[in-house]
Design a protein around this motif. Structure first.
Motif, PDB file in Angstrom:
ATOM      1  N   ILE A  68      12.903  15.354  12.429  1.00 13.59           N
ATOM      2  CA  ILE A  68      11.687  14.706  11.952  1.00 13.59           C
ATOM      3  C   ILE A  68      11.249  13.739  13.042  1.00 13.59           C
ATOM      4  O   ILE A  68      11.996  12.825  13.390  1.00 13.59           O
ATOM      5  CB  ILE A  68      11.939  13.963  10.625  1.00 13.59           C
ATOM      6  N   ASP A  69      10.081  13.964  13.598  1.00 21.31           N
ATOM      7  CA  ASP A  69       9.565  13.122  14.672  1.00 21.31           C
ATOM      8  C   ASP A  69       8.977  11.853  14.058  1.00 21.31           C
ATOM      9  O   ASP A  69       7.963  11.914  13.349  1.00 21.31           O
ATOM     10  CB  ASP A  69       8.509  13.878  15.468  1.00 21.31           C
ATOM     11  N   ILE A  70       9.600  10.725  14.319  1.00 22.90           N
ATOM     12  CA  ILE A  70       9.169   9.448  13.732  1.00 22.90           C
ATOM     13  C   ILE A  70       7.730   9.128  14.110  1.00 22.90           C
ATOM     14  O   ILE A  70       6.993   8.547  13.314  1.00 22.90           O
ATOM     15  CB  ILE A  70      10.156   8.330  14.116  1.00 22.90           C
ATOM     16  N   GLU A  71       7.306   9.547  15.293  1.00 20.70           N
ATOM     17  CA  GLU A  71       5.925   9.299  15.738  1.00 20.70           C
ATOM     18  C   GLU A  71       4.905  10.050  14.878  1.00 20.70           C
ATOM     19  O   GLU A  71       3.757   9.629  14.773  1.00 20.70           O
ATOM     20  CB  GLU A  71       5.759   9.700  17.212  1.00 20.70           C
ATOM     21  N   GLU A  72       5.305  11.165  14.281  1.00 21.21           N
ATOM     22  CA  GLU A  72       4.394  11.969  13.467  1.00 21.21           C
ATOM     23  C   GLU A  72       4.298  11.485  12.026  1.00 21.21           C
ATOM     24  O   GLU A  72       3.397  11.910  11.297  1.00 21.21           O
ATOM     25  CB  GLU A  72       4.857  13.437  13.448  1.00 21.21           C
ATOM     26  N   ILE A  73       5.214  10.637  11.598  1.00 22.20           N
ATOM     27  CA  ILE A  73       5.270  10.239  10.187  1.00 22.20           C
ATOM     28  C   ILE A  73       3.941   9.650   9.702  1.00 22.20           C
ATOM     29  O   ILE A  73       3.453  10.064   8.642  1.00 22.20           O
ATOM     30  CB  ILE A  73       6.464   9.305   9.912  1.00 22.20           C
ATOM     31  N   SER A  78       0.850  -1.200   0.000  1.00 24.91           N
ATOM     32  CA  SER A  78       0.000   0.000   0.000  1.00 24.91           C
ATOM     33  C   SER A  78       0.880   1.242   0.000  1.00 24.91           C
ATOM     34  O   SER A  78       2.011   1.222   0.496  1.00 24.91           O
ATOM     35  CB  SER A  78      -0.933   0.028   1.215  1.00 24.91           C
ATOM     36  N   LEU A  79       0.321   2.308  -0.542  1.00 23.20           N
ATOM     37  CA  LEU A  79       1.051   3.576  -0.583  1.00 23.20           C
ATOM     38  C   LEU A  79       1.388   4.035   0.829  1.00 23.20           C
ATOM     39  O   LEU A  79       2.518   4.441   1.100  1.00 23.20           O
ATOM     40  CB  LEU A  79       0.210   4.636  -1.306  1.00 23.20           C
ATOM     41  N   GLU A  80       0.430   3.949   1.730  1.00 23.56           N
ATOM     42  CA  GLU A  80       0.663   4.401   3.101  1.00 23.56           C
ATOM     43  C   GLU A  80       1.806   3.628   3.758  1.00 23.56           C
ATOM     44  O   GLU A  80       2.728   4.230   4.319  1.00 23.56           O
ATOM     45  CB  GLU A  80      -0.606   4.259   3.942  1.00 23.56           C
ATOM     46  N   ALA A  81       1.773   2.321   3.677  1.00 26.57           N
ATOM     47  CA  ALA A  81       2.816   1.505   4.311  1.00 26.57           C
ATOM     48  C   ALA A  81       4.184   1.760   3.670  1.00 26.57           C
ATOM     49  O   ALA A  81       5.196   1.843   4.376  1.00 26.57           O
ATOM     50  CB  ALA A  81       2.457   0.026   4.231  1.00 26.57           C
ATOM     51  N   ASP A  82       4.194   1.887   2.345  1.00 29.86           N
ATOM     52  CA  ASP A  82       5.462   2.136   1.655  1.00 29.86           C
ATOM     53  C   ASP A  82       6.069   3.482   2.062  1.00 29.86           C
ATOM     54  O   ASP A  82       7.268   3.586   2.328  1.00 29.86           O
ATOM     55  CB  ASP A  82       5.274   2.115   0.135  1.00 29.86           C
ATOM     56  N   LEU A  83       5.240   4.521   2.106  1.00 30.74           N
ATOM     57  CA  LEU A  83       5.756   5.844   2.466  1.00 30.74           C
ATOM     58  C   LEU A  83       6.177   5.925   3.922  1.00 30.74           C
ATOM     59  O   LEU A  83       7.189   6.550   4.242  1.00 30.74           O
ATOM     60  CB  LEU A  83       4.714   6.927   2.140  1.00 30.74           C
ATOM     61  N   ILE A  84       5.417   5.302   4.807  1.00 33.26           N
ATOM     62  CA  ILE A  84       5.817   5.297   6.217  1.00 33.26           C
ATOM     63  C   ILE A  84       7.168   4.622   6.367  1.00 33.26           C
ATOM     64  O   ILE A  84       8.061   5.137   7.053  1.00 33.26           O
ATOM     65  CB  ILE A  84       4.740   4.624   7.104  1.00 33.26           C
ATOM     66  N   GLU A  85       7.340   3.482   5.717  1.00 36.65           N
ATOM     67  CA  GLU A  85       8.624   2.767   5.779  1.00 36.65           C
ATOM     68  C   GLU A  85       9.755   3.630   5.242  1.00 36.65           C
ATOM     69  O   GLU A  85      10.803   3.786   5.862  1.00 36.65           O
ATOM     70  CB  GLU A  85       8.517   1.466   4.973  1.00 36.65           C
ATOM     71  N   MET A  86       9.550   4.224   4.065  1.00 36.22           N
ATOM     72  CA  MET A  86      10.602   5.009   3.432  1.00 36.22           C
ATOM     73  C   MET A  86      10.973   6.223   4.290  1.00 36.22           C
ATOM     74  O   MET A  86      12.162   6.493   4.511  1.00 36.22           O
ATOM     75  CB  MET A  86      10.177   5.474   2.045  1.00 36.22           C
ATOM     76  N   ALA A 110      14.102   9.587   7.996  1.00 41.94           N
ATOM     77  CA  ALA A 110      14.175  10.408   9.208  1.00 41.94           C
ATOM     78  C   ALA A 110      15.409  10.065  10.031  1.00 41.94           C
ATOM     79  O   ALA A 110      16.072  10.964  10.564  1.00 41.94           O
ATOM     80  CB  ALA A 110      12.910  10.239  10.041  1.00 41.94           C
ATOM     81  N   THR A 111      15.729   8.786  10.138  1.00 38.98           N
ATOM     82  CA  THR A 111      16.909   8.414  10.920  1.00 38.98           C
ATOM     83  C   THR A 111      18.182   8.974  10.276  1.00 38.98           C
ATOM     84  O   THR A 111      19.112   9.363  10.982  1.00 38.98           O
ATOM     85  CB  THR A 111      17.037   6.894  11.103  1.00 38.98           C
ATOM     86  N   LEU A 153       7.725  15.831  -5.139  1.00 37.24           N
ATOM     87  CA  LEU A 153       8.014  17.058  -4.395  1.00 37.24           C
ATOM     88  C   LEU A 153       6.972  17.288  -3.301  1.00 37.24           C
ATOM     89  O   LEU A 153       7.299  17.695  -2.186  1.00 37.24           O
ATOM     90  CB  LEU A 153       8.070  18.255  -5.342  1.00 37.24           C
ATOM     91  N   PHE A 154       5.728  17.008  -3.610  1.00 37.63           N
ATOM     92  CA  PHE A 154       4.633  17.165  -2.641  1.00 37.63           C
ATOM     93  C   PHE A 154       4.820  16.206  -1.462  1.00 37.63           C
ATOM     94  O   PHE A 154       4.626  16.585  -0.305  1.00 37.63           O
ATOM     95  CB  PHE A 154       3.297  16.898  -3.349  1.00 37.63           C
ATOM     96  N   ILE A 155       5.223  14.991  -1.755  1.00 36.50           N
ATOM     97  CA  ILE A 155       5.417  13.987  -0.700  1.00 36.50           C
ATOM     98  C   ILE A 155       6.599  14.361   0.189  1.00 36.50           C
ATOM     99  O   ILE A 155       6.530  14.273   1.412  1.00 36.50           O
ATOM    100  CB  ILE A 155       5.609  12.581  -1.316  1.00 36.50           C
ATOM    101  N   GLU A 156       7.681  14.779  -0.410  1.00 34.31           N
ATOM    102  CA  GLU A 156       8.879  15.124   0.364  1.00 34.31           C
ATOM    103  C   GLU A 156       8.758  16.457   1.100  1.00 34.31           C
ATOM    104  O   GLU A 156       9.447  16.681   2.089  1.00 34.31           O
ATOM    105  CB  GLU A 156      10.099  15.217  -0.555  1.00 34.31           C
ATOM    106  N   GLY A 157       7.884  17.313   0.619  1.00 34.32           N
ATOM    107  CA  GLY A 157       7.786  18.678   1.123  1.00 34.32           C
ATOM    108  C   GLY A 157       7.740  18.833   2.636  1.00 34.32           C
ATOM    109  O   GLY A 157       8.562  19.565   3.208  1.00 34.32           O
ATOM    110  N   PRO A 158       6.803  18.174   3.318  1.00 34.80           N
ATOM    111  CA  PRO A 158       6.731  18.376   4.770  1.00 34.80           C
ATOM    112  C   PRO A 158       8.005  17.950   5.507  1.00 34.80           C
ATOM    113  O   PRO A 158       8.396  18.586   6.496  1.00 34.80           O
ATOM    114  CB  PRO A 158       5.554  17.490   5.193  1.00 34.80           C
ATOM    115  N   PHE A 159       8.637  16.919   5.003  1.00 34.39           N
ATOM    116  CA  PHE A 159       9.847  16.421   5.668  1.00 34.39           C
ATOM    117  C   PHE A 159      11.036  17.333   5.396  1.00 34.39           C
ATOM    118  O   PHE A 159      11.803  17.659   6.305  1.00 34.39           O
ATOM    119  CB  PHE A 159      10.136  14.979   5.238  1.00 34.39           C
TER     120      PHE A 159
END
Length: 186
Positions: free
Chosen positions: A167-172, A74-82, A87-88, A150-156
């Motif tokens: 980058i707070d991992i809990e907020e991802i 899923s897009l959500e799981a993939d982006l959270i993982e990435m 963030a680390t 660019l939209f996906i990376e923007g907030p980070f």
């Protein structure tokens, strides 16, 4: 003293560049400084990299781990993982500082900007793969790939670039869900 083999010289140059960057940031880097400290001739450096900027960006690229494109279904799981992995990396003060310095230097040097842009394009491929799979699965409508990444990376990147903290991992997960809604997903 025997001349180092080509691969050995190449690695010495990368290691020396990374050491100079760690000690003094981008300002400490010059081809002369790398040649002097590494013992690798400038002609050999230019044989491996067409310019000092290429050596600089290549050495930075070697320092920052390449993040593979996860495929969790899923897009959500993939982006959270990435972005958890990202963030680390970005939360490391030395890495963050070097990236910010390179961005600043690239803003003033068109040749460095071109080399940096090529590196960034290569590093965007995993994120592009994630977006394309999400479109194929029907999770989001077809999108302009460049705009979407660019939209996906923007907030980070805003957090890193604007000095607003780590980058707070809990907020991802909540940030990712917001991004997906913005891309037209559920």
């Amino acid at each position: 003293m025997a001349r180092p083999r080509s691969e050995e010289a190449r690695q010495k140059a990368i290691d020396t560049t990374q050491a100079l960057l760690a000690e003094g940031g981008i300002d400490a880097f010059t081809i002369d400084a790398v040649a002097k400290r590494s013992g690798v001739a400038k002609t050999t450096l230019y044989r491996h990299w067409g310019s000092g900027n290429e050596l600089l960006v290549h050495s930075l690229d070697c320092q920052v781990e390449q993040i593979p494109a996860p495929d969790k279904g899923s897009l959500e799981a993939d982006l959270i993982e990435m972005f958890t992995v990202m963030a680390t990396i970005m939360n490391d003060p030395g890495t963050r500082q070097l990236i910010l310095e390179m961005m600043g230097a690239a803003a003033k040097d068109p040749d460095l900007a071109a080399v940096k842009n090529a590196m960034v394009a290569e590093r965007h491929r995993p994120l592009e793969d994630i977006v394309l799979r999400a479109v194929d699965r029907g999770e989001i409508p077809p999108v302009n790939l460049e705009h979407a990444t660019l939209f996906i990376e923007g907030p980070f990147m805003a957090r890193v670039m604007m000095g607003r903290g780590l980058i707070d991992i809990e907020e991802i997960p909540s940030i990712i869900r917001m991004i997906i809604r913005g891309l037209g997903g559920d």
